[in-house]
Design a protein around this motif. Structure first.
Motif, mmCIF file in Angstrom:
data_model
loop_
_atom_site.group_PDB
_atom_site.id
_atom_site.type_symbol
_atom_site.label_atom_id
_atom_site.label_comp_id
_atom_site.label_asym_id
_atom_site.label_seq_id
_atom_site.Cartn_x
_atom_site.Cartn_y
_atom_site.Cartn_z
ATOM 1 N N ASP B 202 2.859 -7.517 8.592
ATOM 2 C CA ASP B 202 4.310 -7.660 8.650
ATOM 3 C C ASP B 202 4.934 -7.288 7.301
ATOM 4 N N VAL B 203 4.281 -7.734 6.239
ATOM 5 C CA VAL B 203 4.724 -7.377 4.883
ATOM 6 C C VAL B 203 3.485 -6.900 4.112
ATOM 7 N N PRO B 204 3.681 -5.984 3.164
ATOM 8 C CA PRO B 204 2.520 -5.516 2.399
ATOM 9 C C PRO B 204 2.007 -6.610 1.472
ATOM 10 N N ALA B 205 0.702 -6.524 1.155
ATOM 11 C CA ALA B 205 0.059 -7.572 0.360
ATOM 12 C C ALA B 205 0.779 -7.781 -0.966
ATOM 13 N N ASN B 206 1.257 -6.708 -1.594
ATOM 14 C CA ASN B 206 1.912 -6.862 -2.903
ATOM 15 C C ASN B 206 3.437 -6.873 -2.791
ATOM 16 N N GLY B 207 3.922 -6.949 -1.556
ATOM 17 C CA GLY B 207 5.361 -7.063 -1.350
ATOM 18 C C GLY B 207 6.125 -5.753 -1.469
ATOM 19 N N LYS B 208 5.419 -4.670 -1.844
ATOM 20 C CA LYS B 208 6.102 -3.378 -2.002
ATOM 21 C C LYS B 208 5.754 -2.472 -0.836
ATOM 22 N N TYR B 209 6.748 -1.777 -0.341
ATOM 23 C CA TYR B 209 6.522 -0.966 0.864
ATOM 24 C C TYR B 209 5.937 0.407 0.519
ATOM 25 N N TYR B 210 4.984 0.406 -0.406
ATOM 26 C CA TYR B 210 4.269 1.616 -0.778
ATOM 27 C C TYR B 210 3.044 1.827 0.111
ATOM 28 N N SER B 270 4.680 5.882 -3.713
ATOM 29 C CA SER B 270 5.082 5.327 -4.997
ATOM 30 C C SER B 270 4.964 6.339 -6.127
ATOM 31 N N ASN B 271 5.994 6.397 -6.939
ATOM 32 C CA ASN B 271 5.880 7.145 -8.191
ATOM 33 C C ASN B 271 5.173 6.234 -9.191
ATOM 34 N N GLN B 272 4.173 6.753 -9.853
ATOM 35 C CA GLN B 272 3.405 5.925 -10.787
ATOM 36 C C GLN B 272 3.379 6.580 -12.157
ATOM 37 N N TYR B 278 1.164 9.499 -11.105
ATOM 38 C CA TYR B 278 1.231 10.163 -9.807
ATOM 39 C C TYR B 278 2.708 10.296 -9.467
ATOM 40 N N ASN B 279 3.161 11.512 -9.269
ATOM 41 C CA ASN B 279 4.599 11.742 -9.105
ATOM 42 C C ASN B 279 4.884 12.516 -7.824
#
Lengths: 395, 464
Positions: B202-210, B270-272, B278-279
């Protein structure tokens, strides 16, 4: 035979061997996974590079060599006649996998494909004059290398050489030009006329019209040389030549369009192009955009015999004039010998090829491209012409 | 005795040497892992699955090539600066040689084959099994969806959708496959996305939708149904995503492509920054970016005038005809870096609006509210909002117009031309092609035909 005085030396050598092809990168047998260098979203990554092929076998090359070396007439005539025959089967290549497998290229054996290379090479040197003051030798060599794809199990576009330049087709030499044939210009409108696969004229270009149109392998290659010495002056010349075969002028298709979308420089030999109704010209009317020629999908596909040329040439590879200063003169300088010479290389070239240097050396990284597309130019740097003036000193 | 011991020792060393020599030879080169070595634990499997996100964000796929190929087929660009492959595709006459197109096709199937490899090793998974399986099904469904839309005529081209689609790959195999029907491809896509929607968190483990959640799967499923003109289903799935309240419409129109400023992204790449630099989005920037040089993609005057017609439209900032004098350019991607949203809430709202109006009934009111929410944001007020009693037809035409404006440069327009054509036979293409003309789709790589003589290539051209 010992008693035949005319023969000073005679050697027959022959060999037969079955070998593999070592020019294949290692580890192709195994699947190739790799831990990612860069993680994503706080986690590590790994990737598939290639799924590998556990069924790989050695390519088989059956190699036969026969040669005769000889020296005749007091060793005035020396030379060699050699023949080779190489049949490669179970070829190891990276072709023909459906791109939708998603696995990328892998090495595979082609068990039902055979390629034969054979050739005859003759070389000889003859000492025409051997007197105290005059020495004159001539020599030359000629080689006929012929290869043929005896059996082939893939489509005509499955293996290409270079940048999509040449093809492998059963019954033809390896690395053939597979092109739409250019017939000429329609004097009425200046548009190109092509031949379709059946040889019928058409003004609509199509990749389906492509046929075998030439081979990038020459029929004969060789050279000849001569050296004349008169007292202390020597003059030597070396010529090299190629007979037959084709050059595909891959950059010509862009140079023809000149200052177009691609912004290339226009080449002089394309000046013979159509400009107005009634013109009989070698090349069609110019266009900013190659797609103005009916049926041509883009300038990249503008490949036709319009840019295919006879590869034959004769070249004065080297010319040297030398003078050995007499020992008497140099004695007081405590020298043993002194030779002054001038050498020019690539001074003269006789060719019908309009695109510059007919001696093409392509810079492909992988051997498949180099083998299949040796005579396809793409702004290939010409061989340089050099002049050397030199002094050889001996102490 | 000494001699005796020495010879035993020598023999022993030689023997070991031979054994280890065999071992030495029969191993992959340094740094290369075999399949067995790469997949030993659940963490290994998870790492491989995690790598697939960067394939989605690859230059040859969502980092731009996918959008670029779609935009090329469309009707908003001038096209005079395109050469090679791009020129062919823009002219809707794509031939079977084309490295850029081939690379996109291969990347799509690489995503599919990697997903299949994950599924093959699923027995390694324990606690993360649902997530890993869900991701694989999501990736596989998504890649089939994007490929079938570009390489085959759209859903609705034939009455029963039996027209040729793309090869379906559900397992790792070197076999050549023929094209399946568009119906079969869509069936697989829906089955995969439905499964993904049930398996993913339902939600990603780290809370970010990456990474993918069930909402990403459902958002894609809404896109699939919408493409099929299956409006009730499209409405339902878009509605589920919106009603999850996990995503928020950004207060302003210009945050969608930003570094973490947007709450719209349902799944983003995700841009990292360093050390894991990683862009994503590079290919979008190199194709559209207009503040550094004249981009390859420049708009026709016709579209530029449509897009900038309303003075109040804040999204006019996405266009310029002065930044590069003489060219109508997009400014949306004039940034060095951004997180790359693959599907976002604006699209869901646009979809729910149009599908709601199409489905009618109580959905119409929701549709009007959705479109008005977006219009209020776009025009900085309610001046252009639809009346609460707007007709379904008005909502549909407004949603279509707003969709084109909101999603400019995002690979939207071409598929809309086809969807609308399939919906009612209407040709909305501004370049006057018929929506189902042969050249409106990409040609397959010639290598498919060379590997498999029975592979059916697409007819080419015929659009003008």
């Amino acid at each position: 035979m010992k008693n035949i005085r005319q023969i000073n030396f005679l050697k027959l050598r022959a060999s037969y061997g079955i070998v593999g092809n070592a020019n294949i990168p290692s580890g192709q047998y195994f699947a190739n996974y790799q831990v990612g260098g860069v993680g994503y979203n706080g986690g590590s990554t790994s990737y598939l590079n290639s799924i590998g092929n556990p069924d790989l076998q050695w390519e088989t090359l059956k190699n036969t060599d026969v040669a005769v070396e000889f020296a005749l007439f007091n060793s005035r005539l020396t030379g060699e006649i050699a023949y080779y025959h190489k049949a490669s089967s179970n070829l190891l290549m990276q072709p023909g996998l459906s791109p939708s497998t998603g696995t990328g290229d892998i090495y595979r054996n082609l068990p039902n494909s055979v390629i034969v290379n054979q050739g005859l090479e003759i070389s000889a040197n003859y000492k025409v004059l051997q007197t105290k003051n005059v020495k004159w030798t001539v020599g030359g060599n000629i080689a006929r290398n012929k290869n043929e794809v005896k059996q082939w199990e893939l489509g005509p576009d499955a293996v290409s050489g270079g940048t999509n330049d040449t093809r492998v087709i059963e019954g033809l030499p390896l690395g053939v030009n597979y092109l739409v044939r250019y017939y000429g210009v329609d004097p009425k409108d200046g548009l190109p006329i092509w031949l379709d696969a059946n040889g019928k004229q058409t003004k609509t270009f199509s990749l389906d019209h492509r046929v075998f149109a030439g081979s990038v392998m020459p029929d004969y290659i060789g050279g000849f040389n001569t050296t004349v010495e008169y007292k202390r002056i020597e003059l030597s010349a070396l010529f090299s030549y190629v007979i037959g075969g084709s050059i595909y002028d891959n950059s010509g298709k862009y140079q023809f369009m000149g200052v177009s979308k691609k912004d290339w420089n226009f080449r002089e030999d394309f000046v013979d192009h159509w400009t107005q109704p009634g013109d009989v010209a070698k090349y069609p009317r110019l266009t900013y955009d190659a797609t103005n020629y009916p049926g041509l999908p883009s300038e990249d596909q503008f490949n036709s015999t319009m840019f295919l040329h006879d590869a034959s040439y004769l070249r004065l590879r080297e010319l040297t004039l030398g003078y050995r200063v007499s020992p008497g003169l140099i004695k007081r300088w405590k020298l043993k010998s002194l030779r002054i010479y001038a050498t020019g290389s690539n001074l003269l070239t006789f060719t019908k090829y309009p695109g510059g240097d007919p001696e093409i050396t392509r810079d492909f990284e992988n051997p498949q491209d180099r083998n299949l597309s040796p005579n396809v130019t793409y702004l290939t740097a010409p061989t340089q012409r050099t002049f050397i003036f030199g002094i050889n000193l001996g102490f | 005795m000494k001699k005796y011991i020495l010879s035993i020792l020598t023999s022993a060393i030689m023997l070991t040497g031979m054994v280890s020599c065999k071992k030495f030879l029969e191993r992959p080169p340094e740094g290369q892992l075999t399949e067995e070595e790469n997949f030993k634990t659940e963490a290994d499997l998870s790492a491989f699955s995690n790598g697939i996100y960067t394939l989605l964000g690859d230059a040859d796929f969502y980092s731009g090539r996918h959008q670029v190929l779609t935009e090329l087929l469309g009707d908003e660009y001038k096209g005079d600066r395109f050469t090679g492959d791009y020129s062919e595709i823009f002219r809707r006459q794509n031939s079977f040689f084309g490295g850029t197109r081939d690379a996109y096709y291969k990347k799509g199937y690489r995503i599919i084959v990697d997903a299949n490899i994950v599924l093959k090793h699923l027995d390694l998974a324990n606690s993360e099994k649902n997530r890993i399986e869900g991701e694989a099904r999501f990736f596989r469904g998504l890649a089939h969806f994007e490929l079938v839309r570009l390489f085959a005529q759209p859903w609705g081209f034939s009455p029963d959708n039996s027209h040729p689609g793309i090869p379906i790959r559900t397992e790792l195999s070197l076999e050549s496959l023929n094209r399946s029907s568009v119906k079969d491809v869509y069936d697989l896509i829906i089955t995969d996305l439905e499964a993904a929607g049930n398996l993913l968190p339902d939600v990603p483990a780290n809370g970010k939708y990456y990474s993918a959640t069930k909402w990403a799967a459902k958002a894609y499923q809404a896109k699939v149904y919408f493409q099929q003109n299956n409006f009730q289903k499209a409405f339902d799935y878009a509605n589920e995503v919106i009603a999850s309240n996990k995503f928020m419409l950004d207060a302003t129109f210009d945050k969608r492509f930003s570094l973490g400023l947007s709450k719209e992204g349902i799944i983003l790449i995700s841009n990292q920054v360093t050390p894991n630099q990683y862009n994503p989005g590079g290919e979008l920037r190199s194709s559209f970016r207009s503040d550094l040089a004249i981009p390859g993609f420049t708009f026709t005057d016709q579209f530029y005038n449509i897009a900038t017609a309303r003075a109040a439209d804040l999204r006019r900032a996405w266009y310029s005809n002065s930044l590069q004098s003489g060219y109508n350019v997009l400014t949306k991607y004039n940034k060095d870096f951004f997180d790359l949203p693959l599907v976002h809430l604006t699209e869901m709202k646009l979809m729910r609006a149009e599908a709601g109006a199409e489905a009618g009934g109580a959905n119409l009111a929701i549709a009007i509210a959705d479109i008005n929410e977006l219009m209020t944001r776009a025009y900085g007020g309610t001046a252009f909002n639809l009346p609460l009693n707007a007709t379904a037809a008005l909502v549909i035409s407004t949603a279509r117009a707003e969709r084109e404006l909101e999603m400019v440069g995002e690979g939207n327009r071409t598929q809309e031309i086809k969807r609308i054509g399939a919906r009612s036979g209407l040709n909305v293409d501004r370049r006057n092609s018929v929506w189902n003309c042969p050249g409106f789709i990409l040609q397959f790589p010639k290598a498919e035909k060379d590997a498999n003589a029975s592979f059916m290539l697409n007819p080419e051209g015929g659009c003008f």
